[in-house]
Design a protein around this motif. Sequence first.
Motif, short mmCIF file in Angstrom:
data_model
loop_
_atom_site.label_atom_id
_atom_site.label_comp_id
_atom_site.label_asym_id
_atom_site.label_seq_id
_atom_site.Cartn_x
_atom_site.Cartn_y
_atom_site.Cartn_z
N SER A 85 -25.65 -4.12 -69.25
CA SER A 85 -24.86 -3.71 -70.41
C SER A 85 -25.04 -2.22 -70.65
O SER A 85 -25.97 -1.59 -70.12
CB SER A 85 -25.30 -4.49 -71.65
N THR A 86 -24.17 -1.65 -71.46
CA THR A 86 -24.22 -0.21 -71.73
C THR A 86 -25.58 0.20 -72.28
O THR A 86 -26.22 1.14 -71.80
CB THR A 86 -23.12 0.19 -72.73
N ALA A 87 -26.04 -0.48 -73.34
CA ALA A 87 -27.28 -0.10 -74.01
C ALA A 87 -28.49 -0.33 -73.11
O ALA A 87 -29.37 0.53 -73.02
CB ALA A 87 -27.43 -0.88 -75.31
N THR A 88 -28.54 -1.47 -72.44
CA THR A 88 -29.69 -1.77 -71.57
C THR A 88 -29.80 -0.76 -70.44
O THR A 88 -30.88 -0.26 -70.13
CB THR A 88 -29.57 -3.19 -70.99
N GLY A 89 -28.67 -0.44 -69.81
CA GLY A 89 -28.69 0.54 -68.74
C GLY A 89 -29.17 1.90 -69.21
O GLY A 89 -29.99 2.55 -68.56
N ALA A 90 -28.67 2.34 -70.36
CA ALA A 90 -29.08 3.64 -70.89
C ALA A 90 -30.55 3.67 -71.26
O ALA A 90 -31.25 4.67 -71.04
CB ALA A 90 -28.23 3.99 -72.11
N LEU A 91 -31.06 2.57 -71.80
CA LEU A 91 -32.48 2.50 -72.15
C LEU A 91 -33.36 2.58 -70.90
O LEU A 91 -34.35 3.31 -70.88
CB LEU A 91 -32.76 1.20 -72.91
N LEU A 92 -33.02 1.84 -69.87
CA LEU A 92 -33.79 1.89 -68.63
C LEU A 92 -33.71 3.28 -68.00
O LEU A 92 -34.72 3.82 -67.51
CB LEU A 92 -33.26 0.84 -67.65
N LEU A 93 -32.53 3.86 -68.00
CA LEU A 93 -32.33 5.18 -67.40
C LEU A 93 -33.22 6.22 -68.06
O LEU A 93 -34.00 6.92 -67.40
CB LEU A 93 -30.86 5.58 -67.52
N ALA A 143 -31.84 -3.40 -62.55
CA ALA A 143 -32.79 -2.69 -63.39
C ALA A 143 -33.58 -1.67 -62.58
O ALA A 143 -33.79 -0.52 -63.02
CB ALA A 143 -33.74 -3.68 -64.06
N LEU A 144 -34.02 -2.05 -61.38
CA LEU A 144 -34.76 -1.13 -60.52
C LEU A 144 -33.87 0.03 -60.07
O LEU A 144 -34.34 1.18 -59.95
CB LEU A 144 -35.31 -1.87 -59.30
N MET A 145 -32.59 -0.25 -59.81
CA MET A 145 -31.66 0.82 -59.44
C MET A 145 -31.51 1.82 -60.58
O MET A 145 -31.47 3.04 -60.35
CB MET A 145 -30.30 0.22 -59.08
N MET A 146 -31.44 1.32 -61.82
CA MET A 146 -31.29 2.24 -62.95
C MET A 146 -32.56 3.06 -63.16
O MET A 146 -32.50 4.24 -63.53
CB MET A 146 -30.93 1.47 -64.21
N VAL A 147 -33.72 2.45 -62.93
CA VAL A 147 -34.97 3.19 -63.01
C VAL A 147 -34.99 4.30 -61.95
O VAL A 147 -35.39 5.44 -62.22
CB VAL A 147 -36.18 2.26 -62.84
N ALA A 148 -34.55 3.96 -60.73
CA ALA A 148 -34.48 4.98 -59.66
C ALA A 148 -33.53 6.10 -60.04
O ALA A 148 -33.80 7.28 -59.79
CB ALA A 148 -34.03 4.33 -58.35
N SER A 149 -32.41 5.74 -60.68
CA SER A 149 -31.46 6.75 -61.15
C SER A 149 -32.12 7.66 -62.18
O SER A 149 -31.95 8.89 -62.15
CB SER A 149 -30.24 6.06 -61.77
N GLY A 150 -32.89 7.07 -63.10
CA GLY A 150 -33.56 7.86 -64.12
C GLY A 150 -34.61 8.79 -63.54
O GLY A 150 -34.76 9.94 -63.98
N LEU A 151 -35.36 8.32 -62.54
CA LEU A 151 -36.36 9.17 -61.90
C LEU A 151 -35.69 10.35 -61.19
O LEU A 151 -36.21 11.48 -61.21
CB LEU A 151 -37.19 8.36 -60.92
N ALA A 152 -34.54 10.10 -60.56
CA ALA A 152 -33.81 11.18 -59.89
C ALA A 152 -33.32 12.20 -60.91
O ALA A 152 -33.41 13.42 -60.69
CB ALA A 152 -32.64 10.61 -59.10
N TRP A 153 -32.79 11.71 -62.05
CA TRP A 153 -32.32 12.64 -63.08
C TRP A 153 -33.48 13.39 -63.71
O TRP A 153 -33.36 14.58 -64.04
CB TRP A 153 -31.53 11.88 -64.15
N GLY A 154 -34.63 12.73 -63.89
CA GLY A 154 -35.80 13.43 -64.42
C GLY A 154 -36.24 14.55 -63.52
O GLY A 154 -36.54 15.67 -63.97
N ALA A 155 -36.28 14.29 -62.21
CA ALA A 155 -36.65 15.33 -61.25
C ALA A 155 -35.62 16.46 -61.25
O ALA A 155 -35.97 17.64 -61.16
CB ALA A 155 -36.77 14.73 -59.85
N TYR A 156 -34.35 16.10 -61.36
CA TYR A 156 -33.27 17.09 -61.41
C TYR A 156 -33.45 17.99 -62.64
O TYR A 156 -33.28 19.22 -62.56
CB TYR A 156 -31.95 16.34 -61.48
N SER A 157 -33.81 17.40 -63.77
CA SER A 157 -34.01 18.18 -65.00
C SER A 157 -35.23 19.08 -64.90
O SER A 157 -35.21 20.23 -65.35
CB SER A 157 -34.16 17.23 -66.21
N VAL A 158 -36.31 18.57 -64.31
CA VAL A 158 -37.52 19.37 -64.14
C VAL A 158 -37.24 20.59 -63.27
O VAL A 158 -37.65 21.72 -63.58
CB VAL A 158 -38.66 18.52 -63.52
N ARG A 159 -36.53 20.39 -62.17
CA ARG A 159 -36.19 21.50 -61.29
C ARG A 159 -35.27 22.50 -61.99
O ARG A 159 -35.28 23.69 -61.68
CB ARG A 159 -35.53 20.99 -60.01
#
Length: 284
Positions: A85-93, A143-159
């Motif tokens: 769902s929209t909210a669940t995906g955003a929370l995991l991300l 859920a694991l895919m969304m977590v992986a997406s969030g980790l990629a975005w976190g690294a992108y933001s850090v860089r």
Amino acid sequence: MKKLLLVLFVLTAFAANSILCRIALKNGHADPETFSMLRLLGGAAALFFWHIVRKQLQEIRWKIIDALLLCAYVLFFSLAYVQLSTATGALLLFGAVQVCMIGWGALKREKLSGSKAFGILLAVGGIVALLLPGTSAPPLLPALMMVASGLAWGAYSVRGKNIVAPAGTTAGNFILSIPVMLALSLLRQEPVHVDASGILLALLSGGVASGIAYVLWYQLVPGLSSATASTLQLSVPCIAAAGGVLFLGEVPDLRMVVCTLVVLAGIALVISADRKSLRGGRYP
């Protein structure tokens, strides 16, 4: 006030990506791979056109690692939203973003005051409480895919904290992402599916909610600690949840409302603590 308005626009745009993607996938307007490709293409076209108009093509920067992180974020994001769902995906991300950026800040020895640490725990606690028993648990693989997406975005933001040309770097990342996605598309076995609505939703997501918003985010990130930058992004699930109500009929229960207030309270504490740290000269 100008900085506050920019932050509000960027965070709303981030939430819009969840809403636009979920609308496209839930209603069968596009398959996730095609949506991802069109999203990146929309961002690349918008930013390339921006540099042409301003006659600044020489400012485009090429960073292959950032482009790969962008591809990982966008592709895993779309694949996960087929079932979340929209909210669940955003929370995991953005929970994953929080872990990535706070962890990087700790490695860099960014100081955490007591009130800031409490604010971070409060914000994360609000998200955890929302996902604990009482709501349906999300499917494991998405859920694991969304977590992986969030980790990629976190690294992108850090860089992004180290760049000097936000618009040029973002444009280069989007442009480089196109051949990467084309190469990945050779591996897919399912036929392409997209209609006019899917194309429009993907281009809006890529051109406005991604391309323009990421340039602004790159401009804001260097002035924020990793803790503040990541905690601010925890407001995105709250905005996305509201969008889910308006556009997808995902009506929140009392716990969603309470957890949203808890997350916002945590964000307010982190921002307040960071302002005090800046006035005290503890951050460069």
